[in-house]
Design an enzyme around this catalytic site. Structure first.
Site, PDB file in Angstrom:
ATOM      1  N   GLY A  13      32.212  33.390  26.019  1.00 41.70           N
ATOM      2  CA  GLY A  13      33.584  33.875  25.888  1.00 41.70           C
ATOM      3  C   GLY A  13      34.396  32.974  24.966  1.00 41.70           C
ATOM      4  O   GLY A  13      33.882  32.002  24.403  1.00 41.70           O
ATOM      5  N   GLN A  14      35.706  33.300  24.855  1.00 44.36           N
ATOM      6  CA  GLN A  14      36.578  32.549  23.934  1.00 44.36           C
ATOM      7  C   GLN A  14      36.596  31.062  24.281  1.00 44.36           C
ATOM      8  O   GLN A  14      36.456  30.202  23.407  1.00 44.36           O
ATOM      9  CB  GLN A  14      38.003  33.111  23.999  1.00 44.36           C
ATOM     10  CG  GLN A  14      38.951  32.454  23.009  1.00 44.36           C
ATOM     11  CD  GLN A  14      40.423  32.732  23.297  1.00 44.36           C
ATOM     12  OE1 GLN A  14      40.787  33.192  24.379  1.00 44.36           O
ATOM     13  NE2 GLN A  14      41.276  32.448  22.329  1.00 44.36           N
ATOM     14  N   ASP A  36      25.048  33.225  30.181  1.00 43.88           N
ATOM     15  CA  ASP A  36      25.859  34.431  29.955  1.00 43.88           C
ATOM     16  C   ASP A  36      24.927  35.632  30.008  1.00 43.88           C
ATOM     17  O   ASP A  36      23.714  35.476  30.167  1.00 43.88           O
ATOM     18  CB  ASP A  36      26.597  34.344  28.606  1.00 43.88           C
ATOM     19  CG  ASP A  36      27.928  35.098  28.652  1.00 43.88           C
ATOM     20  OD1 ASP A  36      27.937  36.229  29.169  1.00 43.88           O
ATOM     21  OD2 ASP A  36      28.949  34.568  28.186  1.00 43.88           O
ATOM     22  N   TYR A 141      43.391  41.306  37.736  1.00 46.51           N
ATOM     23  CA  TYR A 141      43.047  39.971  37.201  1.00 46.51           C
ATOM     24  C   TYR A 141      43.873  38.896  37.914  1.00 46.51           C
ATOM     25  O   TYR A 141      43.331  37.905  38.426  1.00 46.51           O
ATOM     26  CB  TYR A 141      43.345  39.994  35.703  1.00 46.51           C
ATOM     27  CG  TYR A 141      43.213  38.687  34.955  1.00 46.51           C
ATOM     28  CD1 TYR A 141      42.000  37.997  34.906  1.00 46.51           C
ATOM     29  CD2 TYR A 141      44.296  38.169  34.246  1.00 46.51           C
ATOM     30  CE1 TYR A 141      41.890  36.821  34.174  1.00 46.51           C
ATOM     31  CE2 TYR A 141      44.181  37.007  33.505  1.00 46.51           C
ATOM     32  CZ  TYR A 141      42.975  36.336  33.478  1.00 46.51           C
ATOM     33  OH  TYR A 141      42.864  35.179  32.745  1.00 46.51           O
TER      34      TYR A 141
HETATM   35  C1  AKB Z   1      45.094  37.374  29.234  1.00 46.20           C
HETATM   36  O1  AKB Z   1      45.936  37.689  28.385  1.00 46.20           O
HETATM   37  O2  AKB Z   1      44.676  38.154  30.100  1.00 46.20           O
HETATM   38  C2  AKB Z   1      44.601  35.949  29.245  1.00 46.20           C
HETATM   39  C3  AKB Z   1      45.403  35.087  30.166  1.00 46.20           C
HETATM   40  C4  AKB Z   1      46.778  34.711  29.832  1.00 46.20           C
HETATM   41  O3  AKB Z   1      44.910  34.711  31.188  1.00 46.20           O
HETATM   42  N1  AKB Z   1      44.630  35.406  27.922  1.00 46.20           N
END
Ligand code: AKB
Length: 311
Positions: A13-14, A36, A141
């Protein structure tokens, strides 16, 4: 002192891509086990295919390499998470719970858990957001990450495990494009500026969000993990921030270097997510506990990004 053997999940990932290199530089190339779902063509060092949802496979890799530390980076981000909330919960939370369980079983010495400004929500103060505040996130998230933070604290309190975390703001970097986040515009804009000299932004011009540049992300993560345990007052996740900016401010800063650059604004679903997050962050607890202090501001970040992007 014995060198750590570090397992990194989500290594492509990034953040994973660059953190693996930084960990290899610091601890030695053979000490880092990058994992990964797919390998990268240019990957250097030890790589294992690993799906974090396959608990047996995770355990076999911990045993095979006698892992002593885990950096659990695998996650779906804020915007992509909304497309598949059930899968996001599995990857972001269920997989983390398995890691905590295995870490306890195998006496793993240290765990790193990346959290996010996504843990904030509409009830959180948006300016100078404190370390401990109101958390009612609106995305799966955010919900999965704040729950992960609470589990980190539970395992530390109950079993005395050494678990450390950071609430990353938007991360800006040039090596690897982020996927599925709300702050991704702040990376895309640079690539479009260099390629096409124009950018269509999915957030409104005045949407202020906290950000941090990748060299400071690496510094923060390595410094936090190397800090003496007695200095770590928080086992869930520390607030950190490099600077805060709006799309318009970032555009103006890029325009200093690319005067012909133009921008247009077509806000989409991500606007609602951004509007529920903080504008500026109080990261004084990280500053006091382990001397967090970013090297980059917006101007120096822009200069460095434009000097390093390869199109
Ligand atoms: C997102 O934009 O979902 C992420 C974060 C701020 O956790 N880059």
């Amino acid at each position: 002192m014995k060198k750590p053997i570090i397992l990194v999940t989500g290594s492509n990932g990034q953040i994973g891509t660059e953190l693996v290199n930084a960990l290899q530089d610091r601890y030695g190339i053979d000490q880092i086990i990058a994992t990964d779902l797919k390998d990268k063509e240019d990957s250097v060092g030890i790589f294992e295919f690993m799906d974090v949802l396959n608990v047996d496979r995770v355990e076999r890799i911990i045993e095979k390499y006698e892992v002593t530390q885990i950096y659990h980076l695998a996650a779906l981000l804020s915007s992509r998470g909304e497309d598949n909330p059930a899968l996001t919960w599995k990857i972001n939370l269920d997989a983390y719970l398995s890691i905590l369980h295995l870490a306890h079983k195998h006496k793993i010495e240290k765990i790193f858990f990346p959290s996010t400004i996504g843990v904030y929500g509409p009830t959180t103060p948006r300016h100078n957001t404190p370390q401990n505040t109101s958390f009612i996130p609106g995305t799966v998230y955010g919900i999965s990450k704040i729950t992960g933070e609470l589990w980190s604290q539970y395992y530390r309190n109950r079993f005395g495990m050494d678990i450390r975390g950071i609430r990353y703001p938007g991360v800006i970097s040039y090596s690897h494009l982020p996927v599925g986040g709300t702050t991704d515009y702040a990376v895309e804009i640079f690539f479009e500026a260099m390629k096409n000299k124009k950018y269509e932004c999915f957030l409104k011009a005045d949407t202020r969000l906290p950000m941090v540049y990748m060299p400071d992300v690496l510094k923060a993560t390595l410094d936090l993990m190397a800090a003496p345990a007695k200095d770590i007052s928080i086992s869930y996740a520390y607030n950190i921030s490099g600077f805060s900016l709006t799309p318009n401010e970032l555009y103006e800063a890029i325009k200093v270097h690319i005067p012909e650059m133009t921008i247009s604004y077509v806000p989409d679903d991500r606007q609602k997510i951004a509007d529920s997050w903080s504008e500026t962050i109080d990261d004084s607890v990280a500053r006091n506990d382990w001397n967090w202090n970013p090297d980059y501001n917006m101007e120096s970040m822009v200069k460095d990004m434009l000097a390093n992007i390869k199109i």
